[in-house]
Motif scaffolding. Structure first.
Motif, mmCIF file in Angstrom:
data_model
loop_
_atom_site.group_PDB
_atom_site.id
_atom_site.type_symbol
_atom_site.label_atom_id
_atom_site.label_comp_id
_atom_site.label_asym_id
_atom_site.label_seq_id
_atom_site.Cartn_x
_atom_site.Cartn_y
_atom_site.Cartn_z
ATOM 1 N N GLU A 144 125.806 -3.055 38.721
ATOM 2 C CA GLU A 144 124.865 -2.260 37.929
ATOM 3 C C GLU A 144 124.804 -0.823 38.439
ATOM 4 O OE1 GLU A 144 123.534 -2.718 34.685
ATOM 5 O OE2 GLU A 144 122.595 -4.511 35.493
ATOM 6 N N LEU A 145 124.851 -0.657 39.755
ATOM 7 C CA LEU A 145 124.791 0.683 40.335
ATOM 8 C C LEU A 145 126.057 1.469 40.010
ATOM 9 C CD1 LEU A 145 123.122 2.633 42.040
ATOM 10 C CD2 LEU A 145 124.188 1.647 44.093
ATOM 11 N N VAL A 146 127.203 0.818 40.106
ATOM 12 C CA VAL A 146 128.472 1.480 39.777
ATOM 13 C C VAL A 146 128.501 1.882 38.306
ATOM 14 C CG1 VAL A 146 130.964 1.137 39.549
ATOM 15 C CG2 VAL A 146 129.801 0.383 41.620
ATOM 16 N N LEU A 147 128.050 0.990 37.437
ATOM 17 C CA LEU A 147 128.092 1.259 36.002
ATOM 18 C C LEU A 147 127.116 2.356 35.571
ATOM 19 C CD1 LEU A 147 128.342 -2.430 34.777
ATOM 20 C CD2 LEU A 147 130.065 -0.656 34.398
ATOM 21 N N GLU A 157 121.579 2.297 25.320
ATOM 22 C CA GLU A 157 120.188 1.967 25.639
ATOM 23 C C GLU A 157 120.069 0.872 26.693
ATOM 24 O OE1 GLU A 157 117.209 1.780 22.369
ATOM 25 O OE2 GLU A 157 119.012 1.699 21.126
ATOM 26 N N HIS A 158 121.118 0.054 26.818
ATOM 27 C CA HIS A 158 120.975 -1.169 27.599
ATOM 28 C C HIS A 158 121.904 -1.234 28.808
ATOM 29 C CE1 HIS A 158 118.567 -2.447 24.237
ATOM 30 N NE2 HIS A 158 119.582 -2.239 23.419
ATOM 31 N N GLY A 159 122.543 -0.138 29.155
ATOM 32 C CA GLY A 159 123.412 -0.117 30.322
ATOM 33 C C GLY A 159 124.869 -0.332 29.954
ATOM 34 N N GLY A 160 125.750 0.179 30.797
ATOM 35 C CA GLY A 160 127.180 0.038 30.553
ATOM 36 C C GLY A 160 127.703 -1.308 31.019
ATOM 37 N N SER A 177 143.396 0.093 27.186
ATOM 38 C CA SER A 177 143.616 1.057 28.255
ATOM 39 C C SER A 177 143.643 0.359 29.593
ATOM 40 C CB SER A 177 142.502 2.110 28.244
ATOM 41 O OG SER A 177 141.252 1.487 28.353
ATOM 42 N N ALA A 178 144.174 1.034 30.602
ATOM 43 C CA ALA A 178 144.245 0.480 31.949
ATOM 44 C C ALA A 178 142.869 0.439 32.574
ATOM 45 C CB ALA A 178 145.183 1.337 32.803
ATOM 46 N N ILE A 179 142.715 -0.430 33.586
ATOM 47 C CA ILE A 179 141.430 -0.554 34.268
ATOM 48 C C ILE A 179 141.009 0.786 34.853
ATOM 49 C CG2 ILE A 179 140.313 -1.572 36.300
ATOM 50 C CD1 ILE A 179 141.799 -4.126 35.721
ATOM 51 N N SER A 180 141.968 1.531 35.355
ATOM 52 C CA SER A 180 141.638 2.817 35.983
ATOM 53 C C SER A 180 141.044 3.806 34.996
ATOM 54 C CB SER A 180 142.889 3.437 36.609
ATOM 55 O OG SER A 180 143.884 3.636 35.626
ATOM 56 N N ALA A 181 141.215 3.542 33.688
ATOM 57 C CA ALA A 181 140.698 4.463 32.680
ATOM 58 C C ALA A 181 139.209 4.279 32.422
ATOM 59 C CB ALA A 181 141.459 4.291 31.361
ATOM 60 N N TRP A 182 138.618 3.193 32.972
ATOM 61 C CA TRP A 182 137.196 2.938 32.726
ATOM 62 C C TRP A 182 136.351 4.128 33.129
ATOM 63 C CZ3 TRP A 182 136.835 -2.455 35.482
ATOM 64 C CH2 TRP A 182 137.530 -3.391 34.716
ATOM 65 N N GLU A 200 118.969 9.653 39.984
ATOM 66 C CA GLU A 200 118.741 9.114 38.638
ATOM 67 C C GLU A 200 119.467 7.788 38.447
ATOM 68 O OE1 GLU A 200 118.219 13.232 36.035
ATOM 69 O OE2 GLU A 200 120.235 12.535 36.580
ATOM 70 N N GLN A 201 120.652 7.670 39.031
ATOM 71 C CA GLN A 201 121.401 6.409 38.936
ATOM 72 C C GLN A 201 120.624 5.261 39.563
ATOM 73 O OE1 GLN A 201 125.306 7.060 40.701
ATOM 74 N NE2 GLN A 201 125.466 9.008 39.622
ATOM 75 N N ILE A 202 120.037 5.506 40.721
ATOM 76 C CA ILE A 202 119.276 4.465 41.413
ATOM 77 C C ILE A 202 118.063 4.062 40.587
ATOM 78 C CG2 ILE A 202 117.846 4.004 43.445
ATOM 79 C CD1 ILE A 202 119.839 5.722 45.050
ATOM 80 N N ALA A 203 117.351 5.038 40.055
ATOM 81 C CA ALA A 203 116.174 4.751 39.236
ATOM 82 C C ALA A 203 116.563 4.019 37.956
ATOM 83 C CB ALA A 203 115.446 6.050 38.907
ATOM 84 N N TYR A 204 117.640 4.451 37.330
ATOM 85 C CA TYR A 204 118.121 3.836 36.092
ATOM 86 C C TYR A 204 118.549 2.385 36.343
ATOM 87 C CZ TYR A 204 121.253 3.021 32.093
ATOM 88 O OH TYR A 204 121.876 2.501 30.984
ATOM 89 N N THR A 205 119.314 2.182 37.412
ATOM 90 C CA THR A 205 119.784 0.841 37.768
ATOM 91 C C THR A 205 118.618 -0.080 38.068
ATOM 92 O OG1 THR A 205 121.847 1.721 38.683
ATOM 93 C CG2 THR A 205 121.180 -0.469 39.410
ATOM 94 N N THR A 206 117.655 0.415 38.822
ATOM 95 C CA THR A 206 116.492 -0.396 39.162
ATOM 96 C C THR A 206 115.716 -0.779 37.910
ATOM 97 O OG1 THR A 206 116.315 0.668 41.328
ATOM 98 C CG2 THR A 206 114.362 -0.470 40.509
ATOM 99 N N GLY A 207 115.568 0.162 36.988
ATOM 100 C CA GLY A 207 114.860 -0.123 35.742
ATOM 101 C C GLY A 207 115.510 -1.250 34.957
ATOM 102 N N LEU A 208 116.843 -1.210 34.836
ATOM 103 C CA LEU A 208 117.555 -2.280 34.134
ATOM 104 C C LEU A 208 117.376 -3.613 34.848
ATOM 105 C CD1 LEU A 208 120.972 -0.582 33.226
ATOM 106 C CD2 LEU A 208 119.136 -1.207 31.649
ATOM 107 N N THR A 209 117.491 -3.591 36.175
ATOM 108 C CA THR A 209 117.362 -4.819 36.958
ATOM 109 C C THR A 209 115.984 -5.436 36.788
ATOM 110 O OG1 THR A 209 118.946 -3.986 38.599
ATOM 111 C CG2 THR A 209 117.500 -5.794 39.289
ATOM 112 N N LEU A 210 114.951 -4.608 36.816
ATOM 113 C CA LEU A 210 113.580 -5.119 36.675
ATOM 114 C C LEU A 210 113.340 -5.718 35.301
ATOM 115 C CD1 LEU A 210 111.585 -2.291 38.495
ATOM 116 C CD2 LEU A 210 112.260 -4.526 39.396
ATOM 117 N N ARG A 211 113.928 -5.113 34.271
ATOM 118 C CA ARG A 211 113.801 -5.673 32.932
ATOM 119 C C ARG A 211 114.414 -7.067 32.861
ATOM 120 N NH1 ARG A 211 116.338 -0.762 29.695
ATOM 121 N NH2 ARG A 211 116.844 -2.405 28.184
ATOM 122 N N ARG A 212 115.573 -7.232 33.474
ATOM 123 C CA ARG A 212 116.227 -8.543 33.468
ATOM 124 C C ARG A 212 115.448 -9.552 34.311
ATOM 125 N NH1 ARG A 212 117.406 -6.097 29.647
ATOM 126 N NH2 ARG A 212 119.150 -4.632 29.648
#
Length: 336
Positions: A144-147, A157-160, A177-182, A200-212
């Motif tokens: 989730e953090l990487v994405l 709206e729902h994360g990558g 496409s190749a995996i490296s193209a992600w 912002e990534q940390i806050a965004y990731t945490t928000g998605l995790t808490l929703r789940r």
């Protein structure tokens, strides 16, 4: 000479035929899953694509269980799936079952490259086939953090999700496409928002995790199951310098643009500290047990102990060490 090939030959079993796009399963809502009825000396899956667990002289999977007996569910992505294990006997679920004195089997309920939404949806799709569940442990958090670094166009709206470019290419009948193209940089289109800052990534990731986790909690309460969220460890978070084998492997991976090179800031201790703080504040009061596994593993790991096949996945010994430590933490937490 290749350290990766020489030291971790089993990793070839997780690419090639197993990850051939034509062999992948494509599930509604989840997008992709593992090949079904796959069988090799390294990895095997059932008729739905779940990996088999081998422990206590049994071979079983999420959809081949005796539904009269309660189980414990281990949820996650590739680390829980067991990427890096030399066989089905050495996944976390197998080692948990083998080392747990309690009667319930641990079920490998993981999807490679899954995010938190896919982990939850997989459960929703298959929970009707599961026996009573006594405990749910979600061992996750890195994908989730990487994405969260994807551009807004792919996050939506729902994360990558991984393979997102392949998914959109298939919709438009483009060549995959190749995996490296992600995560390859592309010209910014009109209206496209730049990637988020690390904070912002940390806050965004945490928000998605808490929703789940809110949804997981509803399921757990309805089933009378104990729910624990475990933030999985990253090799760089655990110790600054790993075993001789790890150092050789990481040096080679770094020459190919591995996670360390592409996401150096995620590998930092400061990122780990900020991520744990944000998760802890969000989970506190939800009635969900939270465990940051990095300090647990860091305290127990010996300097020359070979635990990781790369910065995310475990060796056979690493899986056994992690399983024993996790069982101890879960038992102590339950008794406290």
């Amino acid at each position: 000479m290749s350290a990766v090939s020489d030291l971790t030959p089993q990793m070839r079993g997780y690419v090639g035929e197993f990850m051939d796009p034509d062999n992948l399963g494509w599930l509604p809502y989840i997008m992709y899953f593992h090949p079904v009825n796959f069988n090799s000396s390294i990895v095997s899956t059932d008729a739905s694509g779940f990996r088999y667990t081998i422990a206590r002289k049994k071979r079983y999977s999420a959809t081949t269980l005796n539904r009269a007996n309660a189980v414990r569910l281990l949820v996650g992505s590739s680390t829980v799936f067991g990427t890096g294990a030399s066989s089905d006997r050495h996944t976390l679920a197998s080692r948990l079952t083998e080392n747990d004195l309690r009667p319930e089997l641990w079920i490998n309920f993981a999807g490679r490259a899954f995010n938190s939404t896919q982990e939850l949806l997989l459960f929703e799709l298959y929970r009707h086939q599961l026996p009573p569940i006594k405990e749910i442990v979600i061992f996750s958090g890195l994908n989730e953090l990487v994405l969260s670094r994807l551009p807004s166009k792919l996050r939506g709206e729902h994360g990558g999700f991984f393979f997102s470019q392949n998914f959109f290419d298939r919709l438009t009948a483009k060549r995959m496409s190749a995996i490296s193209a992600w995560f390859r940089k592309k010209p910014k289109e009109a209206g496209e928002v730049d990637v988020l800052s690390l904070e912002e990534q940390i806050a965004y990731t945490t928000g998605l995790t808490l929703r789940r986790l809110d949804s997981w909690q509803i399921f757990a309460q309805a089933m009378g199951a104990r729910l624990t969220y475990v933030l999985q460890p990253l090799a760089d978070w655990v110790r600054p310098c790993g075993s001789t084998e790890e150092q050789a492997i990481f040096r080679e991976l770094d020459t190919h643009g591995s996670l360390r090179e592409t996401y150096r800031d995620i590998c930092s201790l400061a990122t780990h500290e900020a991520y744990v703080k944000c998760l802890n504040e969000g989970i506190n009061g939800k009635g969900v047990n939270f465990l940051d596994f990095t300090p647990v593993l860091a305290k127990a790991a010996l300097p020359d102990q070979w635990l990781f096949v790369d910065r995310i996945h475990f060796t056979d010994e690493g899986s056994d060490v992690v399983a024993k430590l996790l069982l101890n933490e879960l038992t102590q937490e339950h008794l406290s």
